[in-house]
Design a protein around this motif. Structure first.
Motif, PDB file in Angstrom:
ATOM      1  N   GLY A 183       0.778  -1.225   0.000  1.00 28.22           N
ATOM      2  CA  GLY A 183       0.000   0.000   0.000  1.00 28.22           C
ATOM      3  C   GLY A 183       0.809   1.273   0.000  1.00 28.22           C
ATOM      4  N   SER A 184       2.143   1.169   0.026  1.00 27.22           N
ATOM      5  CA  SER A 184       2.943   2.394  -0.034  1.00 27.22           C
ATOM      6  C   SER A 184       2.911   2.955  -1.440  1.00 27.22           C
ATOM      7  N   MET A 185       3.051   4.275  -1.512  1.00 30.39           N
ATOM      8  CA  MET A 185       3.203   4.820  -2.840  1.00 30.39           C
ATOM      9  C   MET A 185       4.590   4.469  -3.350  1.00 30.39           C
ATOM     10  N   THR A 186       4.675   4.170  -4.622  1.00 31.63           N
ATOM     11  CA  THR A 186       5.975   3.838  -5.180  1.00 31.63           C
ATOM     12  C   THR A 186       6.174   4.603  -6.471  1.00 31.63           C
ATOM     13  N   LEU A 187       7.398   5.037  -6.682  1.00 33.00           N
ATOM     14  CA  LEU A 187       7.751   5.674  -7.952  1.00 33.00           C
ATOM     15  C   LEU A 187       8.799   4.803  -8.617  1.00 33.00           C
ATOM     16  N   HIS A 188       8.684   4.648  -9.899  1.00 35.32           N
ATOM     17  CA  HIS A 188       9.662   3.821 -10.600  1.00 35.32           C
ATOM     18  C   HIS A 188       9.862   4.372 -12.002  1.00 35.32           C
ATOM     19  N   ASN A 189      11.120   4.487 -12.390  1.00 38.53           N
ATOM     20  CA  ASN A 189      11.405   5.013 -13.734  1.00 38.53           C
ATOM     21  C   ASN A 189      11.433   3.894 -14.762  1.00 38.53           C
ATOM     22  N   PHE A 190      10.826   4.148 -15.879  1.00 34.99           N
ATOM     23  CA  PHE A 190      10.864   3.216 -16.993  1.00 34.99           C
ATOM     24  C   PHE A 190      11.254   3.968 -18.253  1.00 34.99           C
ATOM     25  N   THR A 191      11.709   3.203 -19.232  1.00 33.42           N
ATOM     26  CA  THR A 191      11.971   3.800 -20.540  1.00 33.42           C
ATOM     27  C   THR A 191      10.985   3.182 -21.529  1.00 33.42           C
ATOM     28  N   VAL A 192      10.260   4.040 -22.200  1.00 29.12           N
ATOM     29  CA  VAL A 192       9.315   3.541 -23.199  1.00 29.12           C
ATOM     30  C   VAL A 192      10.098   3.265 -24.474  1.00 29.12           C
ATOM     31  N   VAL A 193      10.135   1.995 -24.898  1.00 24.77           N
ATOM     32  CA  VAL A 193      10.906   1.688 -26.104  1.00 24.77           C
ATOM     33  C   VAL A 193      10.014   1.325 -27.288  1.00 24.77           C
ATOM     34  N   GLY A 194       8.729   1.160 -27.037  1.00 24.29           N
ATOM     35  CA  GLY A 194       7.864   0.812 -28.156  1.00 24.29           C
ATOM     36  C   GLY A 194       6.412   1.040 -27.788  1.00 24.29           C
ATOM     37  N   THR A 195       5.565   1.076 -28.828  1.00 26.56           N
ATOM     38  CA  THR A 195       4.129   1.195 -28.569  1.00 26.56           C
ATOM     39  C   THR A 195       3.414   0.023 -29.217  1.00 26.56           C
ATOM     40  N   VAL A 196       2.318  -0.366 -28.610  1.00 32.91           N
ATOM     41  CA  VAL A 196       1.555  -1.510 -29.105  1.00 32.91           C
ATOM     42  C   VAL A 196       0.104  -1.118 -29.314  1.00 32.91           C
ATOM     43  N   HIS A 197      -0.547  -1.888 -30.146  1.00 31.72           N
ATOM     44  CA  HIS A 197      -1.978  -1.680 -30.366  1.00 31.72           C
ATOM     45  C   HIS A 197      -2.637  -3.042 -30.468  1.00 31.72           C
ATOM     46  N   PHE A 198      -3.634  -3.299 -29.622  1.00 39.73           N
ATOM     47  CA  PHE A 198      -4.261  -4.618 -29.596  1.00 39.73           C
ATOM     48  C   PHE A 198      -5.651  -4.641 -30.225  1.00 39.73           C
ATOM     49  N   GLY A 199      -6.173  -3.474 -30.539  1.00 44.43           N
ATOM     50  CA  GLY A 199      -7.491  -3.464 -31.171  1.00 44.43           C
ATOM     51  C   GLY A 199      -8.635  -3.649 -30.194  1.00 44.43           C
TER      52      GLY A 199
END
Lengths: 424, 390, 252
Positions: A183-199
Motif C-alpha cells: 500500500g505504499s506509494m511507489t515511484l519507478h522510472n521506466f523507458t518507453v521503447v515501443g508502442t503496441v496496439h491490440f485493437g
C-alpha cells in the motif's frame, strides 16, 4: 489394378482433371472456412484468455474474491517455488506469472518537472526472457506499432493511443506512480521503447506492459505475482481437460483455512465465459456442419455426374465381358483415387492459405479508413489438427458416395442400353 | 415464355439433383443472412442500448471533463448554463453530476464515481425512478456488472464517502434500492447512482452538473459557453468501429459461401451441358437461336436460385425468427472490451440485408450459369446431335 | 509519506497545548483552541517516529524523521525499511511533492492519487494534507466530562464554521484534566458519521510537557486494527532553516 486406373485417369483429362479440380476446390474451401471459423470462435474467448483468464488461472483465495480490482495486497507469494512445482507436475502446459496494477504515468519535461500525467492499466508479464511465452500469447510482435521490443530491465511498451495522447517520446524516461503490495506509494522510472496496439478499445486506452521482474521491484512484490496463467501449448482451449486440471490442482494446493493458498480456475469457470465458449463452439459447429454438408452435396453431385457421363464407356466395358461388379468396383476405386488426390491437393492449398491467414491475417483495415481509431480489421484463421482431416469428409466420402449411387445405374441398365449411350 | 416453361420442366425433371442444388443454395442464403444478422444485431443492440441508457441525443460536457481520464473528474462541475436549464425545464434534457468518491462494501475501500441523476428524468431509459424510494437517506442504484463483480445485492448497505465543494469529508450510509440491468459499461462499472438533488446538496454543488444529456427529439441545440456538445456519432464511434472491424470477417465468409454456390452451379451446368449436348443439338437443329439455348441453360441456373429462395424461406424464416426472438447467449463480462455488448445477442435482419443477400447470390448464380453455357455458342449442331462436344 | 504520522501530528500538536498549566475551567473552548493554534503554529519541531502497520500479510515497520513548521509546512525523510530509505516528502499548504532517490524525480501528488492509502496505513494522502487552524475553522463547545483510560477528561466538541474548508466537519476530543493532553480524538463526516479515530496508549514528558508516546490511527470504515505510531524522540521549538521546506531540499 490401381496403377492401371491411375494411368487411365491421368490420360483422360476429362475423367481426371475436372473431377479432381472440383474436389480440390471444394476441399480447399472447406479447410479454409473451417480454419477461419476456428479462428473466429477462438477469437471470441481468445482475447479473454490471452489478456485475462488464461486457460487456467491461479490466484490466492483472497485475491479471487476481489479479482476485478486486482488487489495486489492479496497476491500470491512464493511464486518461484509454486511455478517450479506446477511446471514439474504439468510440463506440457505453459505457465506464466503476471501482475496487474494501476497507477499514473508521469511524463517529465526537459527539466524533470511533470509535463503530462495519465492513468494507466499496467500488465506485468515475462517480457525480457528470451524464450518468454508471452510474446506468442499476447502476439506482441504483431501488435508492435512503433519502436522495438524491450531488451533491458525497466524498458516498457505502452499503448499507441495512450502514448500519442500523452505525447510520450520513445527512449525517454517516464515515471510510474503506483502502490506497492503493502500500500505504499511507489515511484519507478521506466523507458518507453515501443508502442503496441491490440485493437481492444479499453486496453488500448491506457495499457502499459512491464517486465514482471521490474514490476516485482517497483511494487515491492519480491517473488510475488497477482496471478499465474496456464495455457495449453498451441493455445487451443480444451475445456474438459482444463477443468480436470484445476480440480486436481485445487485438491492438492488449495486450503480453505489459508486465505492466501492458491486456487485455480479454468477459463470456462469465469463468469459467463463458459457460456460464450459453448455458444461459439455450437455456432461455429453449426456453420461448419452445414458447410460440410452442403459441400458434400455438391461433391456428391459431382461424383454422380462423373458416373453418369461415363455410362457409354461402361457399356463398352460390359460388352467386352467385364462383369458388372468389376466395373462398379473399378469406378469406386477411381472415385477413391480422385477423392484422395482432390482432398490432398485441396487440403494442402487450404492449410497453406489457412496458415497464411493465421500468421499474416487478411487485412481489411483499408476498408475502414474512415475510422479515426486504429482498429484491427485483420482476419485470422486457426489451423488445428482437425483442419488436416476435415476436407476429407466432403472430398473423399462425398465423391465416393456420389459414385456409389451413380454406379447403381450400372446394375439397373442393360448392357445394350449403356452401350447405346456410347455413340461417340 | 417458352424458354421459361422449358427451363422449369427441365429442372423439375432432373429430380434429386435439382433439389440437392436448391438445398445447397438455400443454405447459403440462410447462413449469410444469419451471420450478417448477428453482426447487425450486435451493432444495433449496442448502439440502441447506448442511446437509450447513456447518450440519448448527445451530451453537453462541462469543459475539461473526460470520462476516460479520472484526473479530470475532480474539477468537472459547473453551474448549468441558462440555455440548458430551459431544456431541462422542458424535460428535453437531464443533468448528471459526477463526483469522485469511495465506498466501503464489506469494509474494503474502493474508489468509485458517484453519479447524481434526477429520479424523474425520462431522457435515459434507466430505472432512475427507483431512486425515489426515499425511506433510506441515500438510495443507491448500481449496474448489474458492478453488483456482480463486487458482490453487491439489493437491499445491501455500505458507507459512501466523498468530499464536498469545500473539501470536507462526508460519509453516509447508502442503501441499494435498485440493480440496473444495463449492458452499457460506461454507466455500470466503477460507479454508483444516487438522486441528483441529494448529490448536489451533499457535495455543496447546488445547480451544478458535469454533463447534460439531451433528448433525441431536440432540434437546434443551444450553444452553451464552457460546455462542449458531443453528438451521437461522436459518442458511438467506438462501437461502430468495433463492428466495422468485424465486417471484414463477414465479407470473408461471404466470399467462401459464394464460392460454394459457384461450385455447385458451375458443376451442375458443366455436366448438364455435357449430358444434354444431344438435346442442345436438337434444339439448334429445330431452329432455336443459340442465344436462346444459352438463355435456356442460364435460366435453369437462375431458377435454381429462385427455388432456393423459396426453400430457404420455408425453413430459414422460422429458424431466423427463433434466434431473433430468443437471442444467442454471449458474455456480459466484456468490461475489457470497453463497449456495450449484450449478454444475449438478438440478430437483426433488415429488409436491406435480405434483399441484398438475395441479389448478390442471384447475380453470382446468373454469372456462373452463363459462363459454362457460352460453350453452347461454339457448338456445331451436327456434332451436338451426335453427342459430340467440340 | 508518513501520512498517519502527519495527521496524528496535527492532533497531537493540539494535545501539546493542553499541557499548559492554566486550569481548563478558566478557559472557554475558543480560548483553548486559540492556545492550541498559537502553540502549534509558532513552534518548529523535529521528530523521529516509527509507524507499525498491521495488514493481512503481517506487520511492517517504517521509521522517519520529520521537520514541521506549524501545520502548514512539513518535510519528511524516511529512514527505514531499506526500500523506503531516502524517500522524501514535502508538504506546503495544500501541495504535496514526493521524491525517491531511485527515480530522481520530483513528483507532485494530485487528484485521485491523494485518496490512496499510504504505506498501507489507515491514513491517506488526503489525511496528510489536513492542516486546519482549529480556532479559525471550528466552533468549539465543551460538552462535559468523562473518565477515559482511568483519567478524568473534558470532552470537547468542534464543529466546522460555515464555509471553512476542512476535511472533517466535526471533531471530538477527550482531554486529560490534569495533563491537558487529548487522549482520544474522533473525526466525523458532515453527516455525523465517525470516519477516523486517534487513541493514545502511552504518554511521556518532553521538556516538562506531556506528549503522546504511542497512539493508534484508525480508519473506522475499514477492517483491521489501525496503524500504530510511536514517537521515538521529539525536539520542540527547534529552529528549522527555511530551505528545508523547498523543493530543492528534496533532492539534497
Amino acid at each position: 489394378m490401381i496403377r492401371f486406373l491411375l494411368i487411365g485417369l491421368l490420360r483422360d483429362r476429362s475423367r481426371s482433371l475436372f473431377p479432381v479440380l472440383m474436389v480440390s476446390a471444394g476441399v480447399f474451401l472447406t479447410v479454409v472456412l473451417y480454419a477461419y471459423i476456428k479462428g473466429m470462435v477462438g477469437d471470441m474467448v481468445d482475447a479473454s484468455a490471452r489478456f485475462d483468464t488464461g486457460h487456467v488461472k491461479i490466484v490466492s483465495r483472497a485475491y479471487h474474491l476481489r479479482e476485478s480490482q486486482a488487489p495486489n495486497d492479496l497476491a500470491l507469494l512464493g511464486v518461484d517455488d509454486l511455478l517450479a512445482t506446477i511446471r514439474t507436475i504439468h510440463p506440457r502446459m505453459v505457465w506464466t506469472p503476471r501482475i496487474r496494477f494501476g497507477g499514473l504515468l508521469d511524463v517529465p519535461d526537459a527539466n524533470g518537472e511533470t509535463r503530462a500525467q495519465g492513468p494507466v492499466a499496467g500488465l506485468a508479464i515475462d517480457l525480457l526472457n528470451k524464450d518468454t511465452p508471452e510474446r506468442n500469447i499476447l502476439k506482441l510482435d504483431e501488435s508492435l506499432v512503433r519502436g522495438r521490443m524491450p531488451e533491458q530491465p525497466d524498458e516498457i511498451l505502452i499503448s499507441e493511443t495512450f502514448g500519442r495522447k500523452l505525447g510520450v517520446p520513445l527512449d525517454k524516461n517516464v515515471t510510474l506512480m503506483s502502490a506497492t503490495m503493502y500500500g505504499s506509494m511507489t515511484l519507478h522510472n521506466f523507458t518507453v521503447v515501443g508502442t503496441v496496439h491490440f485493437g481492444m478499445a479499453a486496453l488500448d486506452r491506457q495499457l502499459i506492459l512491464v517486465d514482471i521482474n521490474d514490476a516485482q521491484r517497483a511494487l515491492d512484490m519480491t517473488d510475488g505475482a497477482g496471478e499465474i496463467l496456464g495455457f495449453k501449448p498451441e493455445l487451443d482451449y480444451a475445456d474438459q481437460e482444463m477443468r480436470i486440471l484445476s480440480q486436481s490442482f485445487n485438491r492438492r494446493f488449495n486450503s480453505a483455512e489459508d486465505e492466501f493458498s492458491p486456487i485455480m480456475h479454468a477459463l470456462s469457470e469465469k463468469d459467463l465465459l463458459g457460456e460464450i465458449l459453448e455458444m461459439t463452439n455450437i455456432g461455429g459447429g453449426i456453420i461448419i456442419a452445414v458447410f460440410v454438408f452442403a459441400m458434400s452435396i455438391v461433391l456428391w453431385n459431382a461424383g454422380l455426374m462423373n458416373g453418369i457421363r461415363r455410362y457409354g464407356e461402361i457399356g463398352v466395358r460390359l460388352a467386352m465381358g467385364e462383369s458388372k461388379g468389376d466395373v462398379y468396383r473399378s469406378m469406386i476405386v477411381e472415385a477413391v483415387c480422385i477423392g484422395i488426390i482432390g482432398s490432398v491437393v485441396g487440403t494442402i492449398f487450404g492449410i497453406l492459405t489457412a496458415y497464411w491467414l493465421q500468421y499474416h491475417g487478411l487485412d481489411f483495415t483499408d476498408f475502414m479508413r474512415q475510422s479515426t481509431m486504429l482498429m484491427s480489421g485483420v482476419i485470422r484463421a486457426k489451423v488445428t489438427p482437425f483442419s488436416y482431416v476435415i476436407g476429407f469428409f466432403p472430398g473423399l466420402l462425398a465423391s465416393v458416395i456420389g459414385t456409389l449411387f451413380a454406379g447403381i445405374g450400372v446394375f439397373q441398365r442393360q448392357t445394350a442400353q449403356l452401350f447405346k449411350e456410347l455413340e461417340v | 415464355m417458352l424458354t421459361l416453361r422449358l427451363a422449369w420442366r427441365n429442372i423439375t425433371g432432373a429430380g434429386l439433383r435439382t433439389w440437392l442444388n436448391v438445398g445447397v443454395l438455400s443454405f447459403i442464403y440462410v447462413l449469410v443472412i444469419w451471420h450478417q444478422g448477428i453482426l447487425l444485431g450486435m451493432q444495433r443492440h449496442a448502439v440502441n442500448a447506448m442511446i437509450s441508457d447513456e447518450i440519448s441525443g448527445g451530451q453537453f460536457w462541462c469543459r475539461g471533463y473526460d470520462p476516460f481520464d479520472p484526473l479530470t473528474i475532480e474539477d468537472s462541475h459547473q453551474n448549468i448554463p441558462t440555455d440548458l436549464l430551459s431544456l431541462i425545464d422542458e424535460e428535453t434534457a437531464t443533468p448528471i453530476l459526477v463526483r469522485p468518491g469511495t465506498i466501503y462494501p464489506k469494509n474494503r475501500m474502493q474508489s468509485i464515481l458517484i453519479k447524481g441523476i434526477d429520479p424523474d428524468q425520462r431522457i435515459l431509459d434507466i430505472p432512475s425512478s427507483d431512486l425515489q424510494d426515499i425511506p433510506h437517506r441515500l438510495p443507491v442504484m448500481v449496474g448489474k456488472t458492478m453488483a456482480r463483480k463486487n458482490g453487491l445485492t439489493q437491499g445491501e448497505e455500505f458507507v459512501i464517502r466523498w468530499r464536498d465543494a469545500d473539501g470536507t469529508f462526508d460519509a453516509i450510509e447508502g442503501h441499494i434500492v435498485s440493480i440496473m440491468d444495463t449492458i452499457v459499461p460506461a454507466i455500470d462499472q466503477g460507479q454508483i447512482w444516487v438522486p441528483l438533488a441529494d448529490l448536489q446538496e451533499l457535495s455543496g454543488m447546488a445547480k451544478q452538473a458535469t454533463l447534460v444529456v439531451v433528448d433525441q427529439q431536440v432540434r437546434g441545440l443551444p450553444a452553451a459557453k464552457n460546455w462542449v456538445f458531443k453528438d451521437q456519432a461522436n459518442l458511438l464511434r467506438d462501437v461502430n468501429d468495433m463492428v466495422n472491424s468485424k465486417r471484414g470477417g463477414a465479407v470473408f465468409m461471404y466470399i467462401i459461401l459464394m464460392f460454394l454456390a459457384m461450385l455447385a452451379i458451375f458443376d451442375t451446368q458443366v455436366l448438364a451441358i455435357f449430358r444434354r449436348r444431344r438435346e442442345i443439338g436438337t434444339m439448334m437443329a429445330l431452329g432455336m437461336p443459340r442465344i436462346r439455348v444459352i438463355g435456356l441453360f442460364t435460366l435453369e441456373g437462375i431458377l435454381l436460385g429462385i427455388l432456393a429462395i423459396g426453400v430457404a424461406a420455408v425453413y430459414g424464416i422460422p429458424a431466423l425468427y427463433y434466434t431473433a426472438q430468443k437471442g444467442l447467449p454471449i458474455s456480459d463480462d466484456t468490461s475489457d472490451w470497453g463497449f456495450a455488448v449484450a449478454s444475449r445477442l438478438f440478430p437483426a435482419y433488415s429488409a436491406a440485408l435480405i434483399t441484398g443477400t438475395v441479389a448478390i447470390v442471384m447475380i453470382t448464380i446468373t454469372i456462373v450459369s452463363f459462363l459454362p453455357s457460352r460453350r453452347i455458342a461454339k457448338l456445331n449442331p451436327t456434332d451436338a446431335l451426335k453427342g459430340k462436344l467440340t | 509519506m508518513n501520512a498517519i504520522y502527519m495527521t496524528a501530528l496535527s492532533c497531537f500538536c493540539l494535545l501539546v497545548l493542553f499541557f499548559s498549566p492554566v486550569w481548563a475551567e478558566d478557559l472557554s473552548g475558543e480560548e483553548i483552541l486559540k492556545r492550541i493554534d498559537d502553540n502549534f503554529l509558532s513552534s518548529g519541531s523535529i521528530s523521529v517516529s516509527t509507524m507499525i502497520i498491521t495488514g493481512r500479510r503481517g506487520t511492517r515497520t517504517i521509521t522517519s524523521r520529520q521537520w514541521a513548521q506549524g501545520t502548514r509546512k512539513t518535510f519528511t525523510h524516511f529512514l527505514s525499511p531499506p526500500r523506503e530509505k531516502g524517500t522524501k516528502m514535502l508538504k506546503i499548504e495544500d501541495a504535496l511533492w514526493i521524491y525517491t532517490p531511485a527515480t530522481d524525480r520530483l513528483i507532485k501528488i494530485a487528484g485521485h492519487m491523494l485518496r490512496q492509502s499510504l504505506m498501507g496505513s489507515d491514513a491517506s494522502y488526503e489525511d496528510f494534507m489536513e492542516d486546519p487552524e482549529l480556532n479559525k475553522t471550528y466552533d468549539v463547545n465543551i460538552s462535559g466530562t468523562e473518565t477515559y483510560l482511568d483519567r478524568a477528561c473534558y470532552v470537547l466538541e468542534l464543529t466546522a464554521k460555515p464555509g471553512s474548508k476542512v476535511a472533517y466537519h466535526s471533531r471530538k476530543f477527550w482531554v486529560d484534566k490534569e495533563r491537558f493532553l487529548a487522549l482520544r480524538e474522533d473525526l466525523f463526516a458532515k453527516s455525523g458519521k465517525l470516519l477516523k479515530k486517534v487513541t493514545i496508549q502511552e504518554v511521556f514528558r518532553v521538556d516538562g510537557r506531556w506528549y503522546p508516546k504511542r497512539f493508534t490511527f484508525k480508519d473506522v470504515l475499514k477492517d483491521g486494527d489501525g496503524t500504530q505510531i510511536i514517537i521515538d524522540n521529539i525536539e520542540l521549538d527547534a529552529e528549522i532553516p527555511e530551505y528545508m521546506f523547498s523543493k530543492a531540499a528534496l533532492r539534497r
